[in-house]
Design a protein around this motif. Structure first.
Motif, PDB file in Angstrom:
ATOM      1  N   LEU A  91       0.850  -1.194   0.000  1.00  0.00           N
ATOM      2  CA  LEU A  91       0.000   0.000   0.000  1.00  0.00           C
ATOM      3  C   LEU A  91       0.883   1.241   0.000  1.00  0.00           C
ATOM      4  CD1 LEU A  91      -2.813   1.482   0.610  1.00  0.00           C
ATOM      5  CD2 LEU A  91      -2.117   1.336   3.006  1.00  0.00           C
ATOM      6  N   MET A  92       0.505   2.224  -0.820  1.00  0.00           N
ATOM      7  CA  MET A  92       1.227   3.496  -0.797  1.00  0.00           C
ATOM      8  C   MET A  92       0.249   4.631  -0.506  1.00  0.00           C
ATOM      9  SD  MET A  92       3.677   5.179  -3.700  1.00  0.00           S
ATOM     10  CE  MET A  92       4.857   3.865  -3.597  1.00  0.00           C
ATOM     11  N   VAL A  93       0.640   5.549   0.370  1.00  0.00           N
ATOM     12  CA  VAL A  93      -0.206   6.709   0.706  1.00  0.00           C
ATOM     13  C   VAL A  93       0.676   7.949   0.831  1.00  0.00           C
ATOM     14  CG1 VAL A  93      -2.098   7.486   2.201  1.00  0.00           C
ATOM     15  CG2 VAL A  93      -1.324   5.126   2.360  1.00  0.00           C
ATOM     16  N   HIS A  94       0.218   9.087   0.308  1.00  0.00           N
ATOM     17  CA  HIS A  94       0.872  10.375   0.607  1.00  0.00           C
ATOM     18  C   HIS A  94       0.450  10.754   2.018  1.00  0.00           C
ATOM     19  CE1 HIS A  94       0.556  11.019  -3.924  1.00  0.00           C
ATOM     20  NE2 HIS A  94       1.805  11.333  -3.713  1.00  0.00           N
ATOM     21  N   VAL A  95       1.411  11.027   2.896  1.00  0.00           N
ATOM     22  CA  VAL A  95       1.078  11.315   4.297  1.00  0.00           C
ATOM     23  C   VAL A  95       1.723  12.616   4.766  1.00  0.00           C
ATOM     24  CG1 VAL A  95       1.335  10.495   6.675  1.00  0.00           C
ATOM     25  CG2 VAL A  95       0.814   8.876   4.879  1.00  0.00           C
ATOM     26  N   ALA A  96       0.916  13.457   5.404  1.00  0.00           N
ATOM     27  CA  ALA A  96       1.422  14.683   6.050  1.00  0.00           C
ATOM     28  C   ALA A  96       2.397  15.454   5.160  1.00  0.00           C
ATOM     29  CB  ALA A  96       2.076  14.342   7.390  1.00  0.00           C
ATOM     30  N   GLU A  97       2.013  15.606   3.901  1.00  0.00           N
ATOM     31  CA  GLU A  97       2.882  16.336   2.964  1.00  0.00           C
ATOM     32  C   GLU A  97       2.891  17.825   3.311  1.00  0.00           C
ATOM     33  OE1 GLU A  97       1.855  15.679  -1.126  1.00  0.00           O
ATOM     34  OE2 GLU A  97       3.470  16.930  -1.898  1.00  0.00           O
ATOM     35  N   THR A  98       1.693  18.359   3.619  1.00  0.00           N
ATOM     36  CA  THR A  98       1.649  19.782   4.001  1.00  0.00           C
ATOM     37  C   THR A  98       1.181  19.908   5.454  1.00  0.00           C
ATOM     38  OG1 THR A  98      -0.681  20.164   3.425  1.00  0.00           O
ATOM     39  CG2 THR A  98       0.916  20.334   1.635  1.00  0.00           C
ATOM     40  N   LEU A  99       1.541  21.020   6.057  1.00  0.00           N
ATOM     41  CA  LEU A  99       1.144  21.257   7.449  1.00  0.00           C
ATOM     42  C   LEU A  99      -0.373  21.440   7.546  1.00  0.00           C
ATOM     43  CD1 LEU A  99       2.149  21.637  10.340  1.00  0.00           C
ATOM     44  CD2 LEU A  99       2.445  24.067   9.863  1.00  0.00           C
ATOM     45  N   GLY A 127       7.590   6.517  15.852  1.00  0.00           N
ATOM     46  CA  GLY A 127       7.607   5.305  16.681  1.00  0.00           C
ATOM     47  C   GLY A 127       6.631   4.263  16.132  1.00  0.00           C
ATOM     48  N   ILE A 128       5.461   4.717  15.733  1.00  0.00           N
ATOM     49  CA  ILE A 128       4.445   3.795  15.170  1.00  0.00           C
ATOM     50  C   ILE A 128       4.984   3.167  13.881  1.00  0.00           C
ATOM     51  CG2 ILE A 128       2.172   3.678  14.058  1.00  0.00           C
ATOM     52  CD1 ILE A 128       1.254   5.954  15.962  1.00  0.00           C
ATOM     53  N   ILE A 129       5.559   4.016  13.025  1.00  0.00           N
ATOM     54  CA  ILE A 129       6.056   3.535  11.725  1.00  0.00           C
ATOM     55  C   ILE A 129       7.157   2.492  11.926  1.00  0.00           C
ATOM     56  CG2 ILE A 129       7.251   4.254   9.607  1.00  0.00           C
ATOM     57  CD1 ILE A 129       5.746   7.007   9.977  1.00  0.00           C
ATOM     58  N   LYS A 130       8.046   2.797  12.878  1.00  0.00           N
ATOM     59  CA  LYS A 130       9.141   1.864  13.180  1.00  0.00           C
ATOM     60  C   LYS A 130       8.578   0.531  13.715  1.00  0.00           C
ATOM     61  CE  LYS A 130      13.033   0.051  14.488  1.00  0.00           C
ATOM     62  NZ  LYS A 130      13.752  -0.742  13.516  1.00  0.00           N
ATOM     63  N   ARG A 131       7.662   0.651  14.673  1.00  0.00           N
ATOM     64  CA  ARG A 131       7.096  -0.550  15.312  1.00  0.00           C
ATOM     65  C   ARG A 131       6.370  -1.440  14.290  1.00  0.00           C
ATOM     66  NH1 ARG A 131       4.862   2.248  19.204  1.00  0.00           N
ATOM     67  NH2 ARG A 131       2.722   2.045  18.500  1.00  0.00           N
ATOM     68  N   ARG A 132       5.692  -0.811  13.348  1.00  0.00           N
ATOM     69  CA  ARG A 132       4.932  -1.587  12.357  1.00  0.00           C
ATOM     70  C   ARG A 132       5.806  -2.053  11.190  1.00  0.00           C
ATOM     71  NH1 ARG A 132      -0.065  -3.235  14.118  1.00  0.00           N
ATOM     72  NH2 ARG A 132      -0.786  -1.692  15.614  1.00  0.00           N
ATOM     73  N   GLY A 133       7.056  -1.610  11.174  1.00  0.00           N
ATOM     74  CA  GLY A 133       7.959  -2.031  10.096  1.00  0.00           C
ATOM     75  C   GLY A 133       7.619  -1.425   8.743  1.00  0.00           C
ATOM     76  N   ALA A 134       6.919  -0.273   8.767  1.00  0.00           N
ATOM     77  CA  ALA A 134       6.567   0.388   7.505  1.00  0.00           C
ATOM     78  C   ALA A 134       7.753   1.200   6.980  1.00  0.00           C
ATOM     79  CB  ALA A 134       5.353   1.279   7.701  1.00  0.00           C
ATOM     80  N   THR A 135       7.611   1.698   5.756  1.00  0.00           N
ATOM     81  CA  THR A 135       8.688   2.443   5.092  1.00  0.00           C
ATOM     82  C   THR A 135       8.256   3.890   4.867  1.00  0.00           C
ATOM     83  OG1 THR A 135       9.561   0.498   3.977  1.00  0.00           O
ATOM     84  CG2 THR A 135       9.936   2.594   2.872  1.00  0.00           C
ATOM     85  N   ILE A 136       9.206   4.809   4.976  1.00  0.00           N
ATOM     86  CA  ILE A 136       8.926   6.205   4.588  1.00  0.00           C
ATOM     87  C   ILE A 136       9.663   6.493   3.287  1.00  0.00           C
ATOM     88  CG2 ILE A 136       9.216   8.655   5.174  1.00  0.00           C
ATOM     89  CD1 ILE A 136       8.948   7.943   8.099  1.00  0.00           C
ATOM     90  N   VAL A 137       8.938   7.077   2.335  1.00  0.00           N
ATOM     91  CA  VAL A 137       9.533   7.471   1.062  1.00  0.00           C
ATOM     92  C   VAL A 137       9.642   8.993   1.031  1.00  0.00           C
ATOM     93  CG1 VAL A 137       9.272   7.476  -1.445  1.00  0.00           C
ATOM     94  CG2 VAL A 137       8.515   5.484  -0.123  1.00  0.00           C
ATOM     95  N   LEU A 138      10.864   9.493   0.880  1.00  0.00           N
ATOM     96  CA  LEU A 138      11.091  10.937   0.895  1.00  0.00           C
ATOM     97  C   LEU A 138      11.271  11.475  -0.519  1.00  0.00           C
ATOM     98  CD1 LEU A 138      13.759  10.614   3.684  1.00  0.00           C
ATOM     99  CD2 LEU A 138      11.426  11.407   4.021  1.00  0.00           C
ATOM    100  N   CYS A 139      10.656  12.618  -0.781  1.00  0.00           N
ATOM    101  CA  CYS A 139      10.807  13.273  -2.090  1.00  0.00           C
ATOM    102  C   CYS A 139      11.191  14.725  -1.819  1.00  0.00           C
ATOM    103  CB  CYS A 139       9.497  13.213  -2.872  1.00  0.00           C
ATOM    104  SG  CYS A 139       8.786  11.568  -3.005  1.00  0.00           S
ATOM    105  N   PRO A 140      12.423  14.951  -1.351  1.00  0.00           N
ATOM    106  CA  PRO A 140      12.772  16.256  -0.787  1.00  0.00           C
ATOM    107  C   PRO A 140      12.659  17.454  -1.724  1.00  0.00           C
ATOM    108  CG  PRO A 140      14.719  14.865  -0.985  1.00  0.00           C
ATOM    109  CD  PRO A 140      13.546  13.990  -1.265  1.00  0.00           C
ATOM    110  N   THR A 141      13.057  17.321  -2.988  1.00  0.00           N
ATOM    111  CA  THR A 141      13.027  18.543  -3.818  1.00  0.00           C
ATOM    112  C   THR A 141      11.596  18.901  -4.214  1.00  0.00           C
ATOM    113  OG1 THR A 141      13.326  17.630  -6.050  1.00  0.00           O
ATOM    114  CG2 THR A 141      15.324  17.975  -4.749  1.00  0.00           C
ATOM    115  N   SER A 142      10.728  17.899  -4.290  1.00  0.00           N
ATOM    116  CA  SER A 142       9.314  18.184  -4.545  1.00  0.00           C
ATOM    117  C   SER A 142       8.731  18.959  -3.357  1.00  0.00           C
ATOM    118  CB  SER A 142       8.577  16.864  -4.758  1.00  0.00           C
ATOM    119  OG  SER A 142       7.194  17.054  -4.779  1.00  0.00           O
ATOM    120  N   ASN A 143       9.146  18.594  -2.143  1.00  0.00           N
ATOM    121  CA  ASN A 143       8.698  19.316  -0.946  1.00  0.00           C
ATOM    122  C   ASN A 143       9.121  20.777  -0.999  1.00  0.00           C
ATOM    123  OD1 ASN A 143       9.589  16.403   1.004  1.00  0.00           O
ATOM    124  ND2 ASN A 143       7.628  16.879   0.089  1.00  0.00           N
TER     125      ASN A 143
END
Ligand SMILES: [Zn+2]
Length: 418
Positions: A201-209, A251-267
């Motif tokens: 599953l892929m989701v955009h998360v907390a991209e903007t404040l 902490g939740i992401i780590k515990r669940r073993g999920a992955t974070i995908v960063l797209c820094p220049t788009s940010n």
């Protein structure tokens, strides 16, 4: 020669773990058969003075967006989505063509930067034609263009799976766009699908404040907590951006073993915050770097994305930045790619030549800087040649560039009129 079932890449400096070593790579039936001395193999690719690396894995892209690059002016994410949706509506009669041209041009740019695996919404056909490995996303998003994938779910999903089954190198994933563009029906469907099908599953998360603030106001919890409460954070979840998440969320992401995908220049381009990469790294989260859509990214190149973050986080010491586009994404997607070992897929990129380089002196922190100074010469995916001597062999570069430029110009004109 490279299309033969069996060949060896000889005389190059091969990246394994944190450093380069002189070795030959034997490829058989799409897999790496061995790393050692294979000079006497009949079919050879000469890699003398070259650098042989695992093909890069781009965990997040939007193929249909490249066509908007430099043609649409925008100030933030909502502005960008609104404007591109408007142009898509104006060009609705040509939407298939638009998508095709944008997609194949994206393929060219990805191949030239050494990418052999792509995760993007509905990308199976484009990637298959280009000879690249892919994870093709079934889109769930509350948008005019994509609403049919939810309302006609049963038949659309069946077609989607059939399309993927007709390819050699594509696998499915579920792409729930974001909490902003989801309904509760979509969230329930997403949970059902990942449980029944076991697909990533892929989701955009907390991209903007603003987005994160709104989720908190509406649900009483953070985006990450909300997704967790709904059974949507597992070790096959890829959370994209995460610019505005808390230590607790990490902490939740780590515990669940999920992955974070960063797209820094788009940010940066969309005037968002840069994600707290150092904190994420410290928490031991599996991290990847991706390009995002090429209209919002500042760079065209996945190595530049890594270099950008490396510069922003100078205090991160002794780290192999290459892992963010090789081993880490391979782990989250569960594929035998992203590193060079016996039995892994023969997804390989050859950089160089560079006769002056002394591979022994390249420290693991600097591998990414070093490689980004070289040109990609050859790209091999699943043991098949995709690019040779700087020229893509699977799709027609000249034709694609010409139609891309023409369409991009007409979008510029539309944008000026609007
Ligand atoms: Zn995105």
């Amino acid at each position: 020669m490279q299309q033969k079932q069996s060949f060896a890449i000889v005389g190059g400096q091969v990246l394994r773990g944190n450093g380069f070593n002189r070795a030959d790579v034997l490829v058989e039936n799409g897999l790496i058969k061995g790393i050692g001395n294979y000079r006497s193999t009949q079919n050879k690719i000469d890699a003398a003075s070259c650098f042989v690396l695992p093909g890069f894995i781009n965990t997040h892209a939007h193929l249909g967006e490249t066509i908007f690059r430099d043609a649409v002016k925008f100030s933030n994410l909502n502005d960008y989505i609104e404007k591109t949706e408007k142009i898509n509506a104006l060009l609705s009669g040509k939407s298939k063509l638009l998508r095709e041209i944008s997609g194949s041009n994206t393929m060219l740019e990805f191949i030239h930067s050494g990418i052999t695996t792509i995760c993007a919404g509905r990308c199976a056909q484009e990637c298959e034609s280009a000879g690249l490995r892919s994870f093709s996303g079934y889109m769930l998003m509350q948008s005019k263009k994509l609403q049919k994938y939810f309302t006609n779910f049963e038949s659309e999903f069946k077609n989607f799976i059939t399309e993927i089954n007709n390819t050699l190198l594509s696998k499915p994933f579920l792409f729930l766009h974001s909490l902003t563009y989801s309904t509760s029906g979509m969230i329930n469907l997403a949970r059902r699908l990942i449980q029944e099908r076991g697909i990533p599953l892929m989701v955009h998360v907390a991209e903007t404040l603003e987005e994160e603030t709104r989720v908190k106001e509406e649900t009483g919890v953070s985006s990450v907590k909300f997704l967790e409460n709904n059974g949507l954070i597992t070790n096959s979840t890829l959370l994209v951006h995460c610019c505005n998440i808390s230590d607790k969320d990490m902490g939740i992401i780590k515990r669940r073993g999920a992955t974070i995908v960063l797209c820094p220049t788009s940010n940066v381009r969309l005037n968002n915050q840069i994600p707290p990469f150092d904190k994420m790294l410290k928490q031991g989260i599996n991290l990847c770097i991706a390009t995002d859509g090429l209209a919002t990214a500042l760079s065209k190149n996945i190595l530049c994305e890594c270099l950008f973050l490396k510069k922003e986080f100078k205090r991160v010491e002794s780290f192999n930045w290459m892992n963010l586009i090789t081993t880490n994404p391979a782990r989250s997607l569960g594929i035998r790619s992203g590193s060079m070992y016996e039995g892994s897929s023969a997804d390989i990129v050859i950089f160089g030549p560079d006769k002056a380089a002394n591979a022994k002196k390249i420290k693991r922190d600097d591998i990414i800087d070093f490689v980004s100074m070289l040109e990609v010469r050859d790209v091999i995916c699943a043991g098949k040649e995709v690019m040779r001597n700087g020229e893509v062999t699977t799709i027609d570069e000249k034709k694609i560039h010409a139609s891309f430029n023409a369409l991009n110009r007409s979008i510029k004109d539309l944008e000026t009129q609007a």
